[in-house]
Design a protein around this motif. Structure first.
Motif, PDB file in Angstrom:
ATOM      1  N   THR A 189       0.840  -1.096  -0.047  1.00 34.46           N
ATOM      2  CA  THR A 189      -0.125  -0.052   0.046  1.00 34.46           C
ATOM      3  C   THR A 189       1.016   1.229  -0.107  1.00 34.46           C
ATOM      4  N   ASN A 190       1.933   1.243   0.820  1.00 35.01           N
ATOM      5  CA  ASN A 190       2.821   2.571   0.933  1.00 35.01           C
ATOM      6  C   ASN A 190       3.487   2.724  -0.374  1.00 35.01           C
ATOM      7  N   ALA A 191       3.987   1.514  -1.136  1.00 29.41           N
ATOM      8  CA  ALA A 191       4.718   1.609  -2.325  1.00 29.41           C
ATOM      9  C   ALA A 191       3.833   2.068  -3.583  1.00 29.41           C
ATOM     10  N   THR A 192       2.843   1.633  -3.456  1.00 32.16           N
ATOM     11  CA  THR A 192       1.727   2.335  -4.355  1.00 32.16           C
ATOM     12  C   THR A 192       1.538   3.882  -4.286  1.00 32.16           C
ATOM     13  N   GLU A 193       1.230   4.224  -2.960  1.00 35.26           N
ATOM     14  CA  GLU A 193       1.077   5.359  -2.755  1.00 35.26           C
ATOM     15  C   GLU A 193       2.237   6.283  -3.083  1.00 35.26           C
ATOM     16  N   GLU A 194       3.386   5.926  -2.725  1.00 30.38           N
ATOM     17  CA  GLU A 194       4.639   6.685  -2.948  1.00 30.38           C
ATOM     18  C   GLU A 194       4.675   6.876  -4.655  1.00 30.38           C
ATOM     19  N   ALA A 195       4.506   5.817  -5.263  1.00 28.98           N
ATOM     20  CA  ALA A 195       4.388   5.901  -6.676  1.00 28.98           C
ATOM     21  C   ALA A 195       3.358   6.912  -7.370  1.00 28.98           C
ATOM     22  N   ARG A 196       2.283   7.102  -6.762  1.00 29.32           N
ATOM     23  CA  ARG A 196       1.353   7.825  -7.105  1.00 29.32           C
ATOM     24  C   ARG A 196       1.758   9.222  -6.549  1.00 29.32           C
ATOM     25  N   ARG A 216      -5.401  23.412 -14.304  1.00 30.17           N
ATOM     26  CA  ARG A 216      -6.512  23.488 -13.486  1.00 30.17           C
ATOM     27  C   ARG A 216      -7.105  22.178 -12.981  1.00 30.17           C
ATOM     28  N   TRP A 217      -6.827  21.118 -13.853  1.00 28.67           N
ATOM     29  CA  TRP A 217      -7.193  19.494 -13.351  1.00 28.67           C
ATOM     30  C   TRP A 217      -6.414  19.301 -12.347  1.00 28.67           C
ATOM     31  N   PHE A 218      -5.129  19.652 -12.361  1.00 22.00           N
ATOM     32  CA  PHE A 218      -4.225  19.061 -11.322  1.00 22.00           C
ATOM     33  C   PHE A 218      -4.403  19.654 -10.092  1.00 22.00           C
ATOM     34  N   GLU A 219      -4.816  21.141  -9.850  1.00 16.64           N
ATOM     35  CA  GLU A 219      -5.068  21.887  -8.889  1.00 16.64           C
ATOM     36  C   GLU A 219      -6.100  21.228  -7.917  1.00 16.64           C
ATOM     37  N   ASP A 220      -7.006  20.505  -8.474  1.00 18.62           N
ATOM     38  CA  ASP A 220      -8.109  19.937  -7.482  1.00 18.62           C
ATOM     39  C   ASP A 220      -7.909  18.477  -7.448  1.00 18.62           C
ATOM     40  N   ALA A 221      -7.211  17.911  -8.504  1.00 20.68           N
ATOM     41  CA  ALA A 221      -6.997  16.524  -8.285  1.00 20.68           C
ATOM     42  C   ALA A 221      -5.963  15.838  -7.269  1.00 20.68           C
ATOM     43  N   ASN A 234       4.030  14.592  -8.015  1.00 24.10           N
ATOM     44  CA  ASN A 234       5.121  15.645  -8.039  1.00 24.10           C
ATOM     45  C   ASN A 234       5.853  15.864  -9.259  1.00 24.10           C
ATOM     46  N   GLU A 235       5.952  14.882 -10.124  1.00 21.31           N
ATOM     47  CA  GLU A 235       6.586  14.835 -11.472  1.00 21.31           C
ATOM     48  C   GLU A 235       5.738  15.938 -12.428  1.00 21.31           C
ATOM     49  N   LEU A 236       4.281  15.470 -12.313  1.00 23.95           N
ATOM     50  CA  LEU A 236       3.261  16.427 -13.106  1.00 23.95           C
ATOM     51  C   LEU A 236       3.421  17.903 -12.745  1.00 23.95           C
ATOM     52  N   GLU A 237       3.419  18.149 -11.113  1.00 25.51           N
ATOM     53  CA  GLU A 237       3.484  19.500 -10.758  1.00 25.51           C
ATOM     54  C   GLU A 237       4.889  20.137 -11.368  1.00 25.51           C
ATOM     55  N   THR A 272      -5.827   8.631  -9.248  1.00 24.79           N
ATOM     56  CA  THR A 272      -4.949   7.339  -9.466  1.00 24.79           C
ATOM     57  C   THR A 272      -3.559   7.741 -10.191  1.00 24.79           C
ATOM     58  N   LEU A 273      -2.454   6.680  -9.818  1.00 22.84           N
ATOM     59  CA  LEU A 273      -1.196   6.779 -10.596  1.00 22.84           C
ATOM     60  C   LEU A 273      -1.711   7.021 -11.811  1.00 22.84           C
ATOM     61  N   GLU A 274      -2.447   6.165 -12.612  1.00 26.51           N
ATOM     62  CA  GLU A 274      -2.653   6.180 -14.092  1.00 26.51           C
ATOM     63  C   GLU A 274      -3.220   7.448 -14.608  1.00 26.51           C
ATOM     64  N   MET A 275      -4.286   8.174 -13.730  1.00 19.93           N
ATOM     65  CA  MET A 275      -4.576   9.050 -14.109  1.00 19.93           C
ATOM     66  C   MET A 275      -3.511  10.375 -14.128  1.00 19.93           C
TER      67      MET A 275
END
Length: 757
Positions: free
Chosen positions: A465-472, A512-517, A477-480, A524-527
């Motif tokens: 669970t932690n590994a999945t969340e860290e990847a997400r 704009r999508w990122f500010e809320d998402a 952060n990469e997108l930001e 999700t990671l995929e999004m």
């Protein structure tokens, strides 16, 4: 207990790890199979020598050590602090839970929880299941993360571990450690638990190299270890072998005793009682230990206690401490401190006498008193021990402490912070002063087979669970970071090469999508991956000319920097200067010129995008300024130097912010954390010069946000807005922090609602 000194190398292990399992901060030391005697402290993931004994649960993230400790004020119910304090019997665990003012949930049946983590809203854990991830993380600092998984036939356990623990531990604590080892799947015969007395004796034996003085037949040493939660004393007797003995190793005997209620925490708690009396005298409500304010006050009191070890007076000041946001300010003197802790000092004297009685010796039989632990530097402790173990009459003491002559029998030859961990690491390697009285492999676990299986399944689920969340979060952060990067590109001189008419609308849509998402649990990671890849593809498609130009500029810049670096190397060589050290003696004006020159060079390479080189040049500028301050400077000189220092520190903070963002993007949050700490350090230095500097507070707030200290970040923004209320960057940061705080509060509210119906 006695035995001849033992030297055995455990050949199957590649690394030998020692842990001082303290209730507050844990130290890890290690050595290798190739050099088992070369024991050194293993720093943690943010390069600190000690690690908080905390495990936290933040949404889908499980945090250990430093990262957990930063969440205590924000998520007090979700951070398990002082983990080793709850390893004993249910009754003792409950007493320790209350004694240390823990804020997390701890049930009557001795379990941690309930708490929310991942998809579970009522997670309750055995103490062994909380200790397990802490041990795994601590050992990984010495071995690497790959080595701490469950051993298999193809990948056997590659480390031998020894854990130093208080002499007063019982079967209850040992069975919990065994349970944690079973959960992790480690081999119990490669994990040892040894009393502090054995660890310190082993560390000391290594220091003296198994040899006594030429005229010594025996040497008796008293080890006094005043830790955070308890005080351990051990009397060790070292006897030289007979000249014709088959083994020429020392014979070692040790007798240990401890007081589990006496430590530096006790001293701070006594000081807290004094502070509460002052608060009540003014009509206020006393501060409860088990509260956010209590935790904040105890941290400040620890700092004050350290200061009183060096100074005769100090002031404790906490801003916005009370509910009405008024400040707390208390003046302390060393004399007052010593008066407040007098009952604790009486208890220490009684414990020393008990240790001597158990060993069957008198004070005059003691060769030396070795002080270790957090309380070793307290002047009153040193004074009392000097009085109990005075210098031999024929010797003259030279060291003085507050007007009191220290006994020459007081010694500080072991590193006070790492002595137990170092001794444990030697023990793990088979270099043992004496054998432990405990055998973990023979210890019954606190968990039966079914419970171990259940805890192991939960541990594997929490890791995943932690590994999945860290990847997400890493992808978020990469997108930001990429959004900011593209925005910077579009505001530059080559905007037209990016096809701005097509890329800019897409950027704003993604932004704009990122500010809320980013605040939505369902993102999700995929999004994040889809949005990032779409934005990158659009940039590559419409900005091909831009990237081709930037590549040519990069090649030209690298060539220029290489040529400049070679010219600088040649210049230093001709001047006979060391590669990294400036030994020249020069006038004040020359120092300032060089500092200013280094600053300008830093600005140039910063604009060129060479961040590490810029940081190096800014650091050299600060070195010149520091040497400038060593000279006889006038008020005008000081003002000039301060102005330059302020500018350099601000620039350095900006460089580290960018380096941290890049590290977070490429390597993850753990790699970026030390860089954000450097931002914090640089801006703090800048604010010492100009407390109203808006840039410093903005950059400090930005770093604190990434470090997870939302309260601290909001405080800095608030103070900066008092100076510049119209600053749009500050207003945007304020809005973002409020959103983060609201999301965190909503998460906490949801968690507590589920817990309590």
């Amino acid at each position: 207990r006695s035995r001849p000194y033992l030297f055995v190398i455990v050949a199957m292990a590649e690394r030998f790890v020692g842990i001082d399992l303290s209730v507050c901060n844990i130290v890890v030391s290690a050595s290798s199979k190739d050099e088992p005697s070369a024991v050194a402290v293993a720093v943690n993931d943010v390069s600190n020598r000690s690690t908080p004994a905390s495990v936290g649960f933040d949404g889908c993230l499980r945090l250990v050590g430093e990262s957990a400790e930063t969440k205590v004020t924000q998520l007090p119910k979700a951070v398990v602090t002082s983990v080793p304090a709850i390893l004993g019997s249910k009754e003792l665990a409950r007493k320790n839970y209350e004694r240390f003012g823990c804020l997390y949930n701890f049930s009557e049946d001795g379990k941690v929880g309930p708490m929310q983590f991942g998809t579970r809203e009522d997670l309750s854990l055995e103490p062994a299941a909380v200790l397990a991830p802490l041990l795994r993380t601590l050992v990984s600092y010495a071995t690497g993360k790959e080595a701490v998984g469950k051993p298999t036939e193809d990948a056997p356990q590659a480390f031998e571990l020894a854990i130093g623990a208080p002499d007063g531990w019982t079967d209850a604590e040992l069975s919990t450690v065994r349970g944690a080892v079973d959960i992790l799947g480690w081999k119990s015969d490669m994990v040892h638990v040894l009393p502090y007395s054995a660890a310190l004796t082993t560390a000391y034996t290594q220091r003296i190299g198994q040899k006594l003085g030429a005229d010594e037949e025996t040497r008796t040493v008293l080890f006094v270890d005043i830790g955070y939660s308890q005080t351990s004393l051990s009397v060790s007797k070292f006897t030289a072998p007979a000249a014709d003995a088959e083994s020429q190793d020392l014979k070692v005997e040790a007798f240990g005793c401890s007081d589990g209620k006496l430590g530096t925490h006790t001293f701070c708690h006594s000081l807290m009682g004094h502070v509460n009396k002052q608060i009540e005298a003014k009509g206020g409500e006393p501060v409860a230990l088990a509260s956010k304010r209590g935790a904040r006050l105890m941290t400040a009191l620890q700092k004050s206690m350290k200061e009183l070890s060096m100074l005769k007076d100090t002031t404790l000041a906490l801003e916005c401490f009370f509910p009405d946001e008024s400040d707390l300010k208390v003046d302390f003197s060393r004399a007052l401190f010593e008066d407040v802790i007098k009952p604790d000092m009486d208890a220490l004297v009684a414990l020393v006498n008990k240790a001597l009685d158990q060993a069957g010796i008198k004070a005059e039989d003691v060769h030396s008193v070795e002080l270790v632990g957090g309380g070793m530097r307290i002047p009153k402790v040193q004074q009392l021990l000097s009085e109990m173990f005075p210098s031999p009459a024929e010797e003259t003491a030279e060291a003085e402490n507050g007007g009191k002559v220290l006994s020459k029998r007081l010694r500080f030859s072991l590193d006070g912070a790492s002595a137990v961990a170092n001794g444990a690491a030697h023990y793990a390697a088979g270099r043992r002063g004496l054998e432990s009285k405990w055998k973990l492999a023979e210890q019954t676990s606190s968990l039966d087979e079914a419970a171990v299986s259940k805890c192991r399944e939960e541990e594997e689920w929490m890791v995943q669970t932690n590994a999945t969340e860290e990847a997400r979060l890493a992808k978020s952060n990469e997108l930001e970071s990429y959004i900011f990067e593209v925005r910077s590109m579009l505001s530059g001189p080559d905007r037209s090469l990016l096809g701005a008419e097509k890329t800019e609308p897409l950027l704003e849509e993604v932004s704009r999508w990122f500010e809320d998402a980013q605040y939505e649990e369902g993102t999700t990671l995929e999004m994040f991956e889809e949005k990032l890849s779409g934005l990158k593809s659009a940039l590559q498609e419409h900005g091909k000319a831009y990237f081709e130009k930037k590549e040519k500029e990069r090649e030209a810049r690298d060539k220029m920097l290489d040529e400049a670096a070679e010219a600088e190397r040649q210049r230093r060589h001709e001047l006979g200067m060391d590669a990294d050290k400036d030994d020249r003696k020069m006038a004040k004006s020359e120092r300032m010129k060089l500092a200013a020159k280094n600053k300008e060079e830093g600005n140039v390479v910063f604009k060129a995008g060479n961040l590490e080189d810029a940081a190096g040049r800014y650091q050299r500028a600060l070195q010149h300024i520091n040497k400038f301050f060593m000279l006889d400077v006038s008020p005008e000189d000081k003002a000039e130097a301060n102005a330059l220092t302020l500018s350099v520190q601000l620039n350095l903070a900006q460089v580290y912010l960018k380096l941290a963002a890049q590290a977070e993007k490429d390597q993850g949050k753990d790699a970026a954390e030390p860089l954000y700490q450097k931002v914090k350090s640089a801006t703090t230095e800048a604010l010492k010069i100009d407390e109203n500097n808006v840039k410093a507070r903005f950059r400090l707030a930005s770093a604190l946000e990434r470090l997870g200290d939302l309260d601290g970040a909001q405080k800095e923004v608030k103070m900066a807005l008092k100076v510049d209320a119209e600053n749009t960057d500050l207003q945007k940061l304020k809005e973002r922090l409020e959103k983060l705080q609201a999301a965190q509060n909503a998460k906490a509210k949801k968690m507590y609602g589920k817990m309590f119906g």
